[in-house]
Design a protein around this motif. Structure first.
Motif, PDB file in Angstrom:
ATOM      1  N   GLU A  76       0.795  -1.239   0.000  1.00  7.26           N
ATOM      2  CA  GLU A  76       0.000   0.000   0.000  1.00  7.26           C
ATOM      3  C   GLU A  76       0.823   1.283   0.000  1.00  7.26           C
ATOM      4  O   GLU A  76       0.778   2.061  -0.937  1.00  7.26           O
ATOM      5  CB  GLU A  76      -0.971   0.040   1.208  1.00  7.26           C
ATOM      6  CG  GLU A  76      -1.972  -1.104   1.243  1.00  7.26           C
ATOM      7  CD  GLU A  76      -2.890  -1.127   0.021  1.00  7.26           C
ATOM      8  OE1 GLU A  76      -3.083  -0.071  -0.591  1.00  7.26           O
ATOM      9  OE2 GLU A  76      -3.397  -2.212  -0.310  1.00  7.26           O
ATOM     10  N   THR A  77       1.623   1.532   1.053  1.00  7.89           N
ATOM     11  CA  THR A  77       2.231   2.851   1.171  1.00  7.89           C
ATOM     12  C   THR A  77       3.719   2.873   0.838  1.00  7.89           C
ATOM     13  O   THR A  77       4.366   3.899   0.997  1.00  7.89           O
ATOM     14  CB  THR A  77       2.058   3.387   2.607  1.00  7.89           C
ATOM     15  OG1 THR A  77       2.662   2.445   3.492  1.00  7.89           O
ATOM     16  CG2 THR A  77       0.614   3.566   2.948  1.00  7.89           C
ATOM     17  N   TYR A 129       3.220   9.568   4.369  1.00  8.30           N
ATOM     18  CA  TYR A 129       2.618   8.235   4.406  1.00  8.30           C
ATOM     19  C   TYR A 129       1.601   8.090   3.280  1.00  8.30           C
ATOM     20  O   TYR A 129       1.526   7.055   2.621  1.00  8.30           O
ATOM     21  CB  TYR A 129       1.930   8.043   5.764  1.00  8.30           C
ATOM     22  CG  TYR A 129       1.456   6.641   6.042  1.00  8.30           C
ATOM     23  CD1 TYR A 129       2.373   5.645   6.374  1.00  8.30           C
ATOM     24  CD2 TYR A 129       0.110   6.319   6.001  1.00  8.30           C
ATOM     25  CE1 TYR A 129       1.949   4.367   6.647  1.00  8.30           C
ATOM     26  CE2 TYR A 129      -0.318   5.037   6.277  1.00  8.30           C
ATOM     27  CZ  TYR A 129       0.602   4.060   6.596  1.00  8.30           C
ATOM     28  OH  TYR A 129       0.185   2.801   6.875  1.00  8.30           O
ATOM     29  N   ASN A 130       0.845   9.162   3.039  1.00  6.62           N
ATOM     30  CA  ASN A 130      -0.185   9.080   2.009  1.00  6.62           C
ATOM     31  C   ASN A 130       0.370   9.268   0.605  1.00  6.62           C
ATOM     32  O   ASN A 130      -0.206   8.773  -0.354  1.00  6.62           O
ATOM     33  CB  ASN A 130      -1.263  10.146   2.273  1.00  6.62           C
ATOM     34  CG  ASN A 130      -2.027   9.825   3.541  1.00  6.62           C
ATOM     35  OD1 ASN A 130      -2.218   8.652   3.884  1.00  6.62           O
ATOM     36  ND2 ASN A 130      -2.428  10.862   4.273  1.00  6.62           N
ATOM     37  N   ARG A 163      -6.392   8.098  15.196  1.00  5.73           N
ATOM     38  CA  ARG A 163      -6.800   6.898  14.472  1.00  5.73           C
ATOM     39  C   ARG A 163      -5.583   6.041  14.138  1.00  5.73           C
ATOM     40  O   ARG A 163      -4.450   6.505  14.096  1.00  5.73           O
ATOM     41  CB  ARG A 163      -7.537   7.289  13.199  1.00  5.73           C
ATOM     42  CG  ARG A 163      -8.864   7.986  13.475  1.00  5.73           C
ATOM     43  CD  ARG A 163      -9.691   7.990  12.211  1.00  5.73           C
ATOM     44  NE  ARG A 163      -8.940   8.449  11.050  1.00  5.73           N
ATOM     45  CZ  ARG A 163      -8.691   9.740  10.793  1.00  5.73           C
ATOM     46  NH1 ARG A 163      -9.135  10.668  11.615  1.00  5.73           N
ATOM     47  NH2 ARG A 163      -8.017  10.087   9.721  1.00  5.73           N
ATOM     48  N   SER A 175      -4.393   4.626  11.394  1.00  3.95           N
ATOM     49  CA  SER A 175      -3.507   4.885  10.257  1.00  3.95           C
ATOM     50  C   SER A 175      -2.588   6.067  10.544  1.00  3.95           C
ATOM     51  O   SER A 175      -1.430   6.087  10.136  1.00  3.95           O
ATOM     52  CB  SER A 175      -4.312   5.151   8.980  1.00  3.95           C
ATOM     53  OG  SER A 175      -4.836   6.444   9.000  1.00  3.95           O
ATOM     54  N   GLU A 176      -3.092   7.016  11.306  1.00  5.14           N
ATOM     55  CA  GLU A 176      -2.216   8.129  11.651  1.00  5.14           C
ATOM     56  C   GLU A 176      -1.120   7.686  12.595  1.00  5.14           C
ATOM     57  O   GLU A 176       0.023   8.126  12.516  1.00  5.14           O
ATOM     58  CB  GLU A 176      -3.028   9.267  12.277  1.00  5.14           C
ATOM     59  CG  GLU A 176      -3.626  10.175  11.231  1.00  5.14           C
ATOM     60  CD  GLU A 176      -4.427  11.300  11.836  1.00  5.14           C
ATOM     61  OE1 GLU A 176      -3.974  11.851  12.852  1.00  5.14           O
ATOM     62  OE2 GLU A 176      -5.508  11.592  11.300  1.00  5.14           O
ATOM     63  N   MET A 187       0.109   4.716  12.663  1.00  3.62           N
ATOM     64  CA  MET A 187       1.046   4.020  11.775  1.00  3.62           C
ATOM     65  C   MET A 187       1.991   5.019  11.126  1.00  3.62           C
ATOM     66  O   MET A 187       3.206   4.813  11.055  1.00  3.62           O
ATOM     67  CB  MET A 187       0.281   3.295  10.663  1.00  3.62           C
ATOM     68  CG  MET A 187      -0.384   2.006  11.086  1.00  3.62           C
ATOM     69  SD  MET A 187       0.846   0.710  11.281  1.00  3.62           S
ATOM     70  CE  MET A 187       1.236   0.427   9.548  1.00  3.62           C
TER      71      MET A 187
END
Lengths: 323, 299
Positions: free
Chosen positions: A158-159, B48-49, B254, B256-257, B259
């Motif tokens: 994914e990332t 990350y994004n 959250r 994902s953050e 992470m």
């Protein structure tokens, strides 16, 4: 080269000295330089303890080692551990992965540094060359752990950077590490990334030592650039290529396992379990000392034989050898 | 290579292609390192994004702060500096002690000693017997197990011996001998001061080796307080274990953050752990070519 050296040396006096004279002579030399023996004493002791003592300890490969009884007193059992190893189902898997990763690594790891060195050598801009070489060496000094971390930055699902590229082209994210079929490529090409620059240094040094006269003569004979590379540069660095290749061939069973151990997961084990990782896991973690020592010994013997064979081959075919 | 000749069309085209390809190759080699630098300075969530960036996104130093707040990393850093300095010191002393006598032409028994050392390059007992012997010596989980078993490398001793033989005139040593110097004084007062370049190269090789190794510590150390930095890094980078690290920086966000923040810490920790090398590398790089050239001249 060896031959010449022998011919050029003045012939030693071959008449045998009388026995007492020879002993006397040796005594005299020992006495004269006694301090040199004092100087070399610490290294000798170091090798005795940490290199020769383990060699003596290798006998546990033929014994049923019991920690309480020590190396000497444990009972002999012959080749049992070796038989168990050869007959186990993972034997061929270990061999396949170890030899496979090694050969794949040699296939790309030997020619690429030579190619890079050629490119540096042919580059016309000196400053750019210096900068480019310095950059290319840098990954060599990164630790295995950090390299493993950077690999994970690139290949994680994914990332990761690679998956970002895959997705930019409309592809599906791939979990590179989880799938056995990618493992060899990951190991080999990250090795190339880390080692290609540093590996090129030795060839570049050899190329820098070639006399310009040879290039001029080739030029005057009408050779173009490719012909000059083929007929002047490559023959001159051939001995270096042979030596480096012998050394790497000899190490086929000693694949760089530190990185493999880091990147190994349960799902890629079918492609990532190599002899050294297995020795570590069964020996140190599983405390099967004798069995693992047997595997290690098998490794060493095969490596030793390989080295001698490749060296003999290179000596016959290429007139170059390690000794 | 020919500098001052007329190049044919083909030659010119080849040069152009060579330059272009080389620049691309160098960029490819540099990119992973560049990426880590950029990522470590970025806002973790942004990188990350969207990891494909050539410039830090929303520059901030949060990741570095988290790294410097971590006790394990400081401890590991300190331990690694200790192992590296003491280890390298022992290496240089032992390598010199082995190399100098072997470089002397009048050293009786030279080939026997050489064989004694070189044999171990090609045949060793392997991991398990070495482990058992260190265990028998009660070295497991001590400071000295990080230093003594790797007190010198034969390969580097050969490099050093070759340097002594080729770069230090024999006459110098002989005249010192006539003036009443003993062998130890010759080594200490004449040979060593003339060997700075090779010592610098070996300090770099040995030092980098100590700083970077993790497997030896993995096998021989158990107490966490003794772990070198690389073992701590292994936990963070590869095994995704962050002792008390994420809790400190993240409270209620959250997954994902969280992470993303963890990943940010990883980038920063890579940079921090490489700092000593980044400092030493440029200072030493001028000696490289010399060192490796000597190494390639086998004696």
């Amino acid at each position: 080269m060896r031959q010449q050296a022998i011919v050029g040396r003045p012939q030693p006096d071959n008449r045998p000295l009388p026995k007492r004279g020879r002993l006397h002579e040796a005594k005299r030399k020992l006495k004269k330089n006694w301090m040199l023996y004092v100087i070399i004493f610490p290294p000798v002791v170091y090798f005795l303890i940490w290199h020769y003592w383990p060699l003596y300890g290798v006998q546990i490969a033929f014994k049923d080692f019991m920690p309480a009884r020590g190396i000497m007193a444990s009972p002999w059992i012959g080749f049992d551990h070796f038989e168990r190893y050869f007959n186990s189902f993972y034997f061929w898997r270990l061999i396949k992965n170890t030899v496979g990763i090694s050969l794949y690594g040699l296939l790309v790891g030997i020619p690429l540094p030579i190619l890079l060195a050629l490119m540096f050598h042919e580059l016309r801009f000196k400053r750019l060359r210096g900068l480019a070489q310095t950059i290319s060496y840098a990954p060599n000094f990164i630790s295995v752990v950090v390299a493993g971390g950077i690999i994970l930055f690139f290949i994680r699902p994914e990332t990761g950077v690679l998956n970002a590229i895959v997705k930019a082209f409309g592809g599906e994210s791939i979990n590179f590490l989880a799938e056995a079929k990618y493992f060899w490529h990951i190991v080999v090409w990250s090795d190339v990334w880390q080692g290609v620059g540093w590996g090129s240094l030795i060839y570049f040094a050899a190329m820098s030592g070639i006399s310009p006269d040879q290039y001029e003569a080739a030029y005057l004979d009408g050779a173009n650039k490719l012909q000059r590379i083929w007929n002047v540069t490559l023959p001159n660095i051939l001995p270096t290529i042979v030596i480096i290749s012998i050394l790497s061939m000899g190490n086929i069973l000693n694949v760089g396992f530190e990185k493999i151990l880091l990147l190994q997961t349960g799902t890629n084990a079918s492609a990532s379990e190599v002899i050294s990782t297995y020795v570590y896991k069964s020996g140190i973690q599983g405390a099967q000392y004798s069995f693992s020592a047997a595997i290690g010994l098998f490794n060493n013997v095969v490596t030793f034989i390989l080295l001698i064979l490749v060296n003999a081959f290179a000596r016959r075919v290429g007139n170059t050898s390690l000794w | 290579m020919l500098e001052n000749v007329k190049r044919t069309r083909l030659d010119q085209a080849l040069d152009a292609v060579n330059t272009a390809v080389l620049i691309i190759v160098i960029l490819l080699i540099a990119y992973p390192l560049l990426f880590v630098v950029i990522a470590s300075l970025s806002d973790p969530v942004a990188i990350y994004n969207d990891p494909l960036r050539l410039w830090p996104a929303k520059v901030n130093f949060e990741s570095y702060k988290a790294v410097f707040d971590n006790k394990d990393i400081w401890q590991g850093f300190f331990n690694s500096i200790l192992y590296t300095t003491i280890g390298t010191l022992v290496n240089i002393v032992m390598t010199t002690l082995a190399a100098y006598p072997l470089s002397r032409r009048d050293f009786y028994g030279k080939s026997a000693f050489t064989f004694y050392f070189v044999f171990t390059m090609f045949f060793s007992g392997g991991l398990i017997p070495s482990y058992l012997i260190n265990k028998q010596l009660h070295l497991l989980d001590t400071f000295w197990v990080m230093v003594l078993p790797m007190a010198m490398s034969v390969y580097n001793a050969v490099i050093m011996r070759t340097y002594f033989q080729t770069n230090i005139p024999q006459e110098l040593e002989e005249s010192a001998h006539v003036d009443g110097c003993n062998d130890f004084q010759i080594l200490y007062k004449i040979v060593l001061p003339l060997s700075v370049p090779i010592i610098a190269v070996l300090v770099l090789f040995y030092g980098v080796g100590h700083w970077n190794s993790y497997f030896h510590a993995l096998v021989y150390l158990q107490t966490r307080d003794q772990f070198p930095l690389q073992l701590i890094l292994r936990e963070i980078l590869v095994q995704n274990q962050f002792k008390d690290m994420v809790g400190a920086t993240m409270v209620d966000e959250r997954f994902s953050e969280r992470m993303a923040v963890m990943e940010g810490i990883k980038y920063a920790v890579v940079i921090v752990s490489s700092l000593p090398l980044l400092v030493i590398y440029p200072m030493m790089s001028r000696f490289f070519k010399k060192g490796i050239l000597i190494g390639s001249l086998k004696g």
